[in-house]
Every structure is written in structure tokens, then in C-alpha cells.
Design a protein around this motif. Structure first.
Motif, PDB file in Angstrom:
ATOM      1  N   VAL A 215     -36.111  -2.417  -3.517  1.00  0.00           N
ATOM      2  CA  VAL A 215     -36.895  -2.216  -2.264  1.00  0.00           C
ATOM      3  C   VAL A 215     -36.307  -0.956  -1.719  1.00  0.00           C
ATOM      4  N   ARG A 229     -39.054  -3.574   5.877  1.00  0.00           N
ATOM      5  CA  ARG A 229     -39.385  -3.431   4.366  1.00  0.00           C
ATOM      6  C   ARG A 229     -39.194  -4.607   3.495  1.00  0.00           C
ATOM      7  N   ILE A 230     -37.895  -5.204   3.867  1.00  0.00           N
ATOM      8  CA  ILE A 230     -37.469  -6.379   2.757  1.00  0.00           C
ATOM      9  C   ILE A 230     -38.322  -7.652   3.317  1.00  0.00           C
ATOM     10  N   PHE A 232     -41.536  -7.555   4.367  1.00  0.00           N
ATOM     11  CA  PHE A 232     -42.954  -7.393   3.961  1.00  0.00           C
ATOM     12  C   PHE A 232     -42.911  -7.464   2.456  1.00  0.00           C
ATOM     13  N   ASP A 233     -42.119  -6.835   1.802  1.00  0.00           N
ATOM     14  CA  ASP A 233     -42.202  -6.773   0.349  1.00  0.00           C
ATOM     15  C   ASP A 233     -41.966  -8.302  -0.321  1.00  0.00           C
ATOM     16  N   ARG A 234     -40.576  -8.850   0.307  1.00  0.00           N
ATOM     17  CA  ARG A 234     -40.306  -9.981  -0.469  1.00  0.00           C
ATOM     18  C   ARG A 234     -40.423 -11.244   0.007  1.00  0.00           C
TER      19      ARG A 234
END
Length: 360
Positions: A215, A229-230, A232-234
Motif C-alpha cells: 500500500v 489508505r490501509i 480502504f485497501d485491506r
């Protein structure tokens, strides 16, 4: 229990939302929305809540640094009698004033306004279901949410929710997961090892962990930005899969209106509710100290000005109410349109709106 909704057999097309055929396609979802609202009202009536109605025009729209607001101007009878106002992004400040005034359990369904938000699950004007409990801890709100989701599902004729390939059973036992646990489980990161408990933590350690799992942090990211960010992505894509998920124990720097947890002041009395990967609600054990609240507002507006070149005014009347004395309380905001989507089987927020904002 009502029968599940079936899509109307009308050919799709690029029709304006006021067109009779366009409305006919939405009518089954709108009928379910009405039944869900009736069920919500019954839940709050059974819990002895008072329904209130507060103004959308406010001195301050809310103090979340990443939200954009709609500004307007209040004009009096004289040319110089003008002052800026905003459409609220949440009825929170007004409802907390009513807590101070002596209304111990209150709820409302408010139209709220957030600029720059438009997607299949976002609208610039939408319906917010917000409620507060004086004297009750924030985890009591989990029980309220459970009652509301189950009543809404029954009103919509559903035993399970389905959205974007995920299913969720609101009648099963819900999952409660802390933010640090979620980072370990879904991202393999020890979040608390990267967090010093300050309002603006050093992002270096978390940036390295994000890069390790693929990420990519952006130049200038703050610690909180990398957390988002983490997530949302993971993390968020897994939340509310199978059963609703209550994500709790957020770092305090991510909860400007929340009390710190007594057992670990680095964490906040805050949770978010997810179903089928969709965020439904955001809850807090409410901060009542006016000096601490002012300091957090000032820090958030300094950040907003640095990131976006603007800041919102502080609602001094709200801080005066806190100074007068707000009882220990818990509060929560739930996206009613999203709840209606899950309870009706809609795939887009516009399917549960009688009309969207014109021209957007």
C-alpha cells in the motif's frame, strides 16, 4: 414480513429521474424505504426517545477537516445586515445543545449536506439518522443499531442483506473487532507500535509498514492518512461479511469529538458499523470538556487550512452549551439512505431517493 422487492420490468434507458418510467423503476425501493422509516420510528418510540427537528442552517457546518460544506449568506432587512452561514454536515451540534437543555434521549432524521461527495453510495444531500443517549455508554448504541437493522430488514422483507457480491445476516450474532485487531488480521500490521498517542503522530513507521504490504503512501501523508489508505485497501472490503461488524477502539487522533478510553487513553470511545463492506454508522462516547473540545477544533481547522486552504468558524454557542454542562452521553449518526439500500436490495443510493439533487 413483506415480500422481497422485484425489479420492475421496464427497459432501462437514460431517462431523467422525474420521468414516469424512471420513477416506476424506483417505486418498489421507495416503498421499502417508507416501511423502513416506519419501523425506525417504532423502535425509537419503544425506547422512549423524543423525535426532534433542528435547523440545517448553522454558524458552523461541522469541524471534520476532510469534509466540504455548502456556504450561504443570511441577509437581514438592511444591506449591511449579512452574515455567513452553512448547511450542516450533521445535526450534531444542535442536538447536543438539546442534551444540555434537558432532553435525555433524542433522535432525528435530518437532511444533511456534504459537498464533493457523489457515488453509488454518496449524495451531496442525504438523510442522516442521528440519536443521543444521556447517561449511557457508547456500547449501548450497538444494541440500538442491532434493533434498527433487524427491524429494517423485516420491514424490507429480508432475512439477509446483499450488496456488491457480499451477504450479511443482521439476525446472527454480530462481530465486534477493534481497529488494532483489524490491522493485525487483515494487514499484518501492529498499528499501536506505530502510534505515539499524540494528535499528529510521526508517520514514518506506519509508512514503512504500508510499503511492506504493497500500500504505497503518498508524499506528505500524515499518520492518519496512511491509516485510511490501509483501511480502504485491506480492511474495509472484509467488514460486515457474513454478519454486521462493529469496528471499535479507534486511535484518539481520529476521533475529535470523542472521549478517550479510561483503560487506554491512546484510544477513543468510538465505533463504526459495517454491513456488506458498507459503512453504515459512526458512534462516540461524547466529549464534554469545552476546553479540550476547543483545542481539538483548533487543531482540526489548522489541518484543514493547511490541506485545503479554508477553515470553518467555531460554533461558540455550542462551546457555551458545553461550558454550561452537557451530561455524559453517547451519540451516533447512521446513513439512513444506505440502510434503506440494504433493506430494499437497491444497488445505488439514487434508487432509494424520490429525486436526486437536480443537475448533478
Amino acid at each position: 414480513m413483506s415480500a422481497p422487492i422485484r425489479s420492475a420490468s421496464i427497459p432501462s434507458g437514460d431517462l431523467p429521474p422525474w420521468h414516469p418510467e424512471a420513477l416506476a423503476r424506483r417505486r418498489p425501493y421507495l416503498a421499502a424505504r417508507g416501511r423502513v422509516l416506519n419501523a425506525v420510528r417504532r423502535v425509537f418510540e419503544d425506547l422512549a426517545f423524543v423525535e426532534v427537528d433542528t435547523p440545517a442552517l448553522q454558524v458552523s457546518p461541522g469541524m471534520e477537516p476532510h469534509l466540504q460544506a455548502f456556504a450561504t449568506e443570511l441577509r437581514g432587512p438592511h444591506p449591511d445586515d449579512r452574515r455567513p452561514l452553512y448547511l450542516h454536515t450533521s445535526p450534531e451540534f444542535a442536538m447536543k445543545k438539546l442534551l444540555v437543555a434537558g432532553v435525555p434521549r433524542l433522535w432525528q432524521l435530518a437532511h444533511v449536506y456534504r459537498n464533493g461527495e457523489r457515488s453509488g453510495t454518496h449524495a451531496p444531500e442525504f438523510s442522516m439518522l442521528e440519536w443521543y443517549r444521556a447517561g449511557d455508554g457508547y456500547r449501548t448504541l450497538i444494541d440500538d443499531c442491532r434493533e434498527l437493522l433487524r427491524a429494517g430488514a423485516e420491514a424490507g422483507g429480508r432475512r439477509t442483506f446483499s450488496f456488491r457480491g457480499m451477504t450479511c445476516d443482521p439476525f446472527a450474532v454480530w462481530r465486534v473487532l477493534t481497529v488494532p485487531e483489524a490491522f493485525r488480521e487483515y494487514a499484518g500490521i501492529d498499528l499501536m507500535a506505530t502510534y505515539d498517542g499524540s494528535h499528529d503522530p510521526d508517520p514514518a513507521a506506519l509508512a514503512a509498514e504500508a510499503a511492506r504490504i504493497g500500500v504505497a503512501p503518498h508524499h506528505g501523508d500524515r499518520w492518519e492518512d496512511i491509516v485510511f489508505r490501509i483501511m480502504f485497501d485491506r480492511i474495509e472490503p472484509h467488514l460486515g461479511e457474513g454478519v454486521p461488524c462493529v469496528l471499535t477502539d479507534y486511535p484518539l487522533c481520529m476521533a475529535a469529538l470523542s472521549r478517550p478510553k479510561p483503560e487506554d487513553p491512546r484510544l477513543a470511545e468510538r465505533f463504526e458499523l459495517y454491513a456488506c463492506g458498507l459503512e453504515l454508522a459512526n458512534a462516540f462516547g461524547e466529549l464534554t470538556d469545552p476546553a479540550v473540545q476547543r483545542a481539538r477544533f483548533e487543531a482540526d481547522m489548522a489541518l484543514k487550512e493547511r490541506l485545503y486552504g479554508e477553515r470553518f468558524p467555531v460554533d461558540e454557542d455550542f462551546l457555551a452549551a458545553l461550558e454550561h454542562g452537557m451530561p455524559q452521553s453517547s451519540g451516533i449518526a447512521m446513513g439512513f439512505d444506505r440502510l434503506a439500500m440494504l433493506c430494499s436490495g437497491a444497488e445505488s443510493i439514487e434508487q432509494v431517493l424520490w429525486l436526486p439533487v437536480a443537475g448533478v
